[in-house]
Motif scaffolding. Sequence first.
Motif, PDB file in Angstrom:
ATOM      1  N   LEU A   1      -9.997  -1.817  -7.646  1.00 15.14           N
ATOM      2  CA  LEU A   1      -8.938  -2.217  -8.569  1.00 15.14           C
ATOM      3  C   LEU A   1      -7.731  -1.295  -8.437  1.00 15.14           C
ATOM      4  CD1 LEU A   1      -8.431  -4.335 -10.818  1.00 15.14           C
ATOM      5  CD2 LEU A   1      -9.305  -2.667 -12.458  1.00 15.14           C
ATOM      6  N   VAL A   2      -7.976   0.006  -8.417  1.00 13.64           N
ATOM      7  CA  VAL A   2      -6.890   0.974  -8.242  1.00 13.64           C
ATOM      8  C   VAL A   2      -6.260   0.828  -6.861  1.00 13.64           C
ATOM      9  CG1 VAL A   2      -6.354   3.440  -8.059  1.00 13.64           C
ATOM     10  CG2 VAL A   2      -7.838   2.632  -9.891  1.00 13.64           C
ATOM     11  N   ALA A   3      -7.107   0.659  -5.838  1.00 13.16           N
ATOM     12  CA  ALA A   3      -6.584   0.511  -4.477  1.00 13.16           C
ATOM     13  C   ALA A   3      -5.680  -0.708  -4.362  1.00 13.16           C
ATOM     14  CB  ALA A   3      -7.750   0.403  -3.486  1.00 13.16           C
ATOM     15  N   GLY A   4      -6.070  -1.822  -4.977  1.00 10.50           N
ATOM     16  CA  GLY A   4      -5.261  -3.035  -4.938  1.00 10.50           C
ATOM     17  C   GLY A   4      -3.900  -2.847  -5.574  1.00 10.50           C
ATOM     18  N   MET A   5      -3.869  -2.208  -6.751  1.00  8.85           N
ATOM     19  CA  MET A   5      -2.596  -1.964  -7.434  1.00  8.85           C
ATOM     20  C   MET A   5      -1.720  -1.004  -6.630  1.00  8.85           C
ATOM     21  SD  MET A   5      -2.945  -3.920 -10.053  1.00  8.85           S
ATOM     22  CE  MET A   5      -3.969  -4.950  -8.988  1.00  8.85           C
ATOM     23  N   MET A   6      -2.364   0.019  -6.050  1.00 11.74           N
ATOM     24  CA  MET A   6      -1.623   1.013  -5.275  1.00 11.74           C
ATOM     25  C   MET A   6      -1.009   0.383  -4.027  1.00 11.74           C
ATOM     26  SD  MET A   6      -3.216   4.315  -3.264  1.00 11.74           S
ATOM     27  CE  MET A   6      -4.261   3.221  -2.282  1.00 11.74           C
ATOM     28  N   ILE A   7      -1.784  -0.419  -3.317  1.00 10.68           N
ATOM     29  CA  ILE A   7      -1.297  -1.055  -2.085  1.00 10.68           C
ATOM     30  C   ILE A   7      -0.086  -1.923  -2.372  1.00 10.68           C
ATOM     31  CG2 ILE A   7      -1.876  -2.763  -0.308  1.00 10.68           C
ATOM     32  CD1 ILE A   7      -4.818  -1.709  -0.597  1.00 10.68           C
ATOM     33  N   LEU A   8      -0.177  -2.768  -3.410  1.00  5.60           N
ATOM     34  CA  LEU A   8       0.935  -3.651  -3.760  1.00  5.60           C
ATOM     35  C   LEU A   8       2.215  -2.875  -4.008  1.00  5.60           C
ATOM     36  CD1 LEU A   8      -0.318  -6.421  -6.241  1.00  5.60           C
ATOM     37  CD2 LEU A   8       0.740  -6.747  -4.004  1.00  5.60           C
ATOM     38  N   MET A   9       2.106  -1.820  -4.803  1.00  7.17           N
ATOM     39  CA  MET A   9       3.293  -1.096  -5.242  1.00  7.17           C
ATOM     40  C   MET A   9       3.924  -0.278  -4.125  1.00  7.17           C
ATOM     41  SD  MET A   9       3.644   1.231  -8.646  1.00  7.17           S
ATOM     42  CE  MET A   9       2.960  -0.128  -9.569  1.00  7.17           C
ATOM     43  N   VAL A  10       3.108   0.458  -3.399  1.00  2.00           N
ATOM     44  CA  VAL A  10       3.636   1.360  -2.381  1.00  2.00           C
ATOM     45  C   VAL A  10       4.217   0.578  -1.203  1.00  2.00           C
ATOM     46  CG1 VAL A  10       3.039   3.178  -0.742  1.00  2.00           C
ATOM     47  CG2 VAL A  10       2.130   3.257  -3.068  1.00  2.00           C
ATOM     48  N   ILE A  11       3.528  -0.482  -0.774  1.00  2.00           N
ATOM     49  CA  ILE A  11       4.057  -1.300   0.327  1.00  2.00           C
ATOM     50  C   ILE A  11       5.396  -1.911  -0.062  1.00  2.00           C
ATOM     51  CG2 ILE A  11       3.737  -3.458   1.610  1.00  2.00           C
ATOM     52  CD1 ILE A  11       0.839  -2.799   1.924  1.00  2.00           C
ATOM     53  N   GLN A  12       5.488  -2.458  -1.278  1.00  2.58           N
ATOM     54  CA  GLN A  12       6.744  -3.049  -1.723  1.00  2.58           C
ATOM     55  C   GLN A  12       7.862  -2.009  -1.755  1.00  2.58           C
ATOM     56  OE1 GLN A  12       6.531  -5.493  -5.271  1.00  2.58           O
ATOM     57  NE2 GLN A  12       8.671  -5.071  -5.789  1.00  2.58           N
ATOM     58  N   ALA A  13       7.549  -0.799  -2.216  1.00  4.93           N
ATOM     59  CA  ALA A  13       8.563   0.257  -2.295  1.00  4.93           C
ATOM     60  C   ALA A  13       9.101   0.608  -0.912  1.00  4.93           C
ATOM     61  CB  ALA A  13       7.969   1.495  -2.974  1.00  4.93           C
ATOM     62  N   PHE A  14       8.208   0.775   0.059  1.00  5.06           N
ATOM     63  CA  PHE A  14       8.656   1.190   1.385  1.00  5.06           C
ATOM     64  C   PHE A  14       9.292   0.039   2.162  1.00  5.06           C
ATOM     65  CE2 PHE A  14       6.111   4.898   0.389  1.00  5.06           C
ATOM     66  CZ  PHE A  14       6.874   5.910   0.954  1.00  5.06           C
ATOM     67  N   VAL A  15       8.918  -1.195   1.862  1.00  8.38           N
ATOM     68  CA  VAL A  15       9.619  -2.337   2.452  1.00  8.38           C
ATOM     69  C   VAL A  15      11.056  -2.383   1.927  1.00  8.38           C
ATOM     70  CG1 VAL A  15       9.777  -4.863   2.455  1.00  8.38           C
ATOM     71  CG2 VAL A  15       7.611  -3.751   2.989  1.00  8.38           C
ATOM     72  N   HIS A  16      11.223  -2.196   0.622  1.00  8.26           N
ATOM     73  CA  HIS A  16      12.573  -2.164   0.029  1.00  8.26           C
ATOM     74  C   HIS A  16      13.425  -1.084   0.696  1.00  8.26           C
ATOM     75  CE1 HIS A  16      15.614  -2.242  -3.272  1.00  8.26           C
ATOM     76  NE2 HIS A  16      15.741  -0.969  -2.905  1.00  8.26           N
ATOM     77  N   MET A  17      12.867   0.111   0.840  1.00 12.71           N
ATOM     78  CA  MET A  17      13.622   1.210   1.446  1.00 12.71           C
ATOM     79  C   MET A  17      13.887   0.941   2.922  1.00 12.71           C
ATOM     80  SD  MET A  17      12.113   4.615  -0.475  1.00 12.71           S
ATOM     81  CE  MET A  17      10.366   4.199  -0.498  1.00 12.71           C
ATOM     82  N   GLY A  18      12.918   0.321   3.612  1.00 12.08           N
ATOM     83  CA  GLY A  18      13.110  -0.030   5.020  1.00 12.08           C
ATOM     84  C   GLY A  18      14.227  -1.030   5.216  1.00 12.08           C
ATOM     85  N   VAL A  19      14.333  -2.003   4.309  1.00 10.87           N
ATOM     86  CA  VAL A  19      15.422  -2.986   4.370  1.00 10.87           C
ATOM     87  C   VAL A  19      16.768  -2.300   4.135  1.00 10.87           C
ATOM     88  CG1 VAL A  19      16.450  -4.981   3.202  1.00 10.87           C
ATOM     89  CG2 VAL A  19      14.000  -4.957   3.709  1.00 10.87           C
ATOM     90  N   SER A  20      16.824  -1.402   3.171  1.00 10.05           N
ATOM     91  CA  SER A  20      18.075  -0.729   2.821  1.00 10.05           C
ATOM     92  C   SER A  20      18.643   0.084   3.978  1.00 10.05           C
ATOM     93  CB  SER A  20      17.868   0.184   1.602  1.00 10.05           C
ATOM     94  OG  SER A  20      17.522  -0.574   0.457  1.00 10.05           O
ATOM     95  N   VAL A  21      17.756   0.723   4.747  1.00  8.09           N
ATOM     96  CA  VAL A  21      18.236   1.561   5.853  1.00  8.09           C
ATOM     97  C   VAL A  21      18.305   0.804   7.173  1.00  8.09           C
ATOM     98  CG1 VAL A  21      17.364   3.652   4.747  1.00  8.09           C
ATOM     99  CG2 VAL A  21      15.911   2.430   6.380  1.00  8.09           C
ATOM    100  N   GLY A  22      17.995  -0.502   7.154  1.00  8.99           N
ATOM    101  CA  GLY A  22      18.144  -1.328   8.342  1.00  8.99           C
ATOM    102  C   GLY A  22      16.954  -1.344   9.274  1.00  8.99           C
ATOM    103  N   LEU A  23      15.786  -0.854   8.815  1.00  7.96           N
ATOM    104  CA  LEU A  23      14.589  -0.870   9.657  1.00  7.96           C
ATOM    105  C   LEU A  23      13.862  -2.206   9.604  1.00  7.96           C
ATOM    106  CD1 LEU A  23      13.087   2.671   8.895  1.00  7.96           C
ATOM    107  CD2 LEU A  23      14.362   1.944  10.919  1.00  7.96           C
ATOM    108  N   LEU A  24      14.144  -3.019   8.574  1.00 14.44           N
ATOM    109  CA  LEU A  24      13.490  -4.312   8.394  1.00 14.44           C
ATOM    110  C   LEU A  24      14.534  -5.368   8.045  1.00 14.44           C
ATOM    111  CD1 LEU A  24      10.441  -3.160   6.204  1.00 14.44           C
ATOM    112  CD2 LEU A  24      10.348  -3.843   8.607  1.00 14.44           C
ATOM    113  N   PRO A  25      14.247  -6.646   8.329  1.00 11.87           N
ATOM    114  CA  PRO A  25      15.166  -7.717   7.910  1.00 11.87           C
ATOM    115  C   PRO A  25      15.256  -7.787   6.392  1.00 11.87           C
ATOM    116  CG  PRO A  25      13.546  -8.520   9.508  1.00 11.87           C
ATOM    117  CD  PRO A  25      13.092  -7.163   9.080  1.00 11.87           C
ATOM    118  N   VAL A  26      16.311  -8.373   5.889  1.00  8.65           N
ATOM    119  CA  VAL A  26      16.504  -8.513   4.444  1.00  8.65           C
ATOM    120  C   VAL A  26      15.374  -9.362   3.855  1.00  8.65           C
ATOM    121  CG1 VAL A  26      18.026  -9.415   2.642  1.00  8.65           C
ATOM    122  CG2 VAL A  26      18.992  -8.282   4.653  1.00  8.65           C
ATOM    123  N   THR A  27      14.737  -8.856   2.808  1.00  8.97           N
ATOM    124  CA  THR A  27      13.596  -9.554   2.202  1.00  8.97           C
ATOM    125  C   THR A  27      13.804  -9.911   0.735  1.00  8.97           C
ATOM    126  OG1 THR A  27      12.534  -7.458   1.560  1.00  8.97           O
ATOM    127  CG2 THR A  27      11.985  -8.367   3.740  1.00  8.97           C
ATOM    128  N   GLY A  28      14.649  -9.169   0.030  1.00  9.58           N
ATOM    129  CA  GLY A  28      14.846  -9.437  -1.388  1.00  9.58           C
ATOM    130  C   GLY A  28      13.806  -8.781  -2.273  1.00  9.58           C
TER     131      GLY A  28
END
Length: 401
Positions: A315-342
Amino acid sequence: MKKGIFDILQGDRGIWIIVFILGIFSLLAVYSSTGTLAYKRFEGNTQYFLLRHLVFMLLSLGVMYFVHLIRYTTILRLSKLFFYLAVPLLLYTMVGGISLNQASRWITVPLLNLSFQTSDFAKLALMMYLATLIASRQQVIDDFRKGFQRLVIPVFIVCALILPADFSTAGLLFLSAVILMYIGRVKVKYIFGLVGIGVIAISFFVLIAMVSDTESRVGTWKSRVESFVDKDEGGNFQSNQSKIAIASGGLVGKGLGHSVQRNILPNPFSDFIFAIIIEETGLVGALIIIFLYLVLFYRTAAIVKRSNRVGPALLVAGMMILMVIQAFVHMGVSVGLLPVTGQTLPFVSMGGTSMLISSIQMGIILSVSRSLQKEKKQAPQPEPEEELRDIHENDAVYEEN
């Protein structure tokens, strides 16, 4: 005897502190990025969005506090109900939701007249339910029909319902589910097979959408990927403006409230709030934000490691995975490492649904942490018979699923 703040806010203290620090960053960044917009829309009232965001933040912290007081066994029992509620909500959103850019993502809550993004709730519900299913099938986890097959059905249902309107959310949710299955000891060959089927299913959907006459989000996805790949052709406007904001931030930034790109960059208060933070606080601010999420990952991983039961650990692992992946995807998009995702930045971006769901996720993590602390104080060295009985009592929770 007076109670201290951490007697009231139980669970991992480090997580509480991180949430409050991210909240401070959020208030400063939202106020800066919405000041001009609020001035134009509300006749000089530059604080409108700030006050609105503050109300949502306080409400979300209240929800987080309430959830962390609920025993994790109750949360595991509720996971099935949440999943069965999420599916019809997603179906209703596809048919009668509020459309924006050829995508139905929101529904309006009756009486309150507030928009609610159902995919955020579906993400939470699926990961809760999947954690419960994996825990309940540890004895048959290697069996394809009794174990693996039961796990993939809810994943495909929810991701398929989210995909037409929000490819990035469906993709991140699918990735999170795959990682949780790996942590839950699902056979690697089954996981590779699942990934292959997922790629084929997405390709099939895109192909149908491209050859059909109906309008879809496929054109948007295609243009974003092409803009990301063909940087020589000018790239994506949002991504370019985000890079300008980051480059102009330098080492220590322009100072709080001195962002220029907030007036040019679309959605600077949500999809690109990390870029505004870097423009105003520089590389120093960016490193602080990254450090906070890494510490959050470490603290939640420590809770998983300390848990001697499969259910709460997953349960903790599931919540952690969702949050941390979303955070680093957002930051990756901002710095141009990933396509725009919203994707929004958890606990920082402006958005009622995002803030509320993030708070529930964190409340669940703190609920498990609180239970572990309580068990350690009450029975630091439990007798083998007592520990065995506790495990059997928790197993009864999973049998219902």
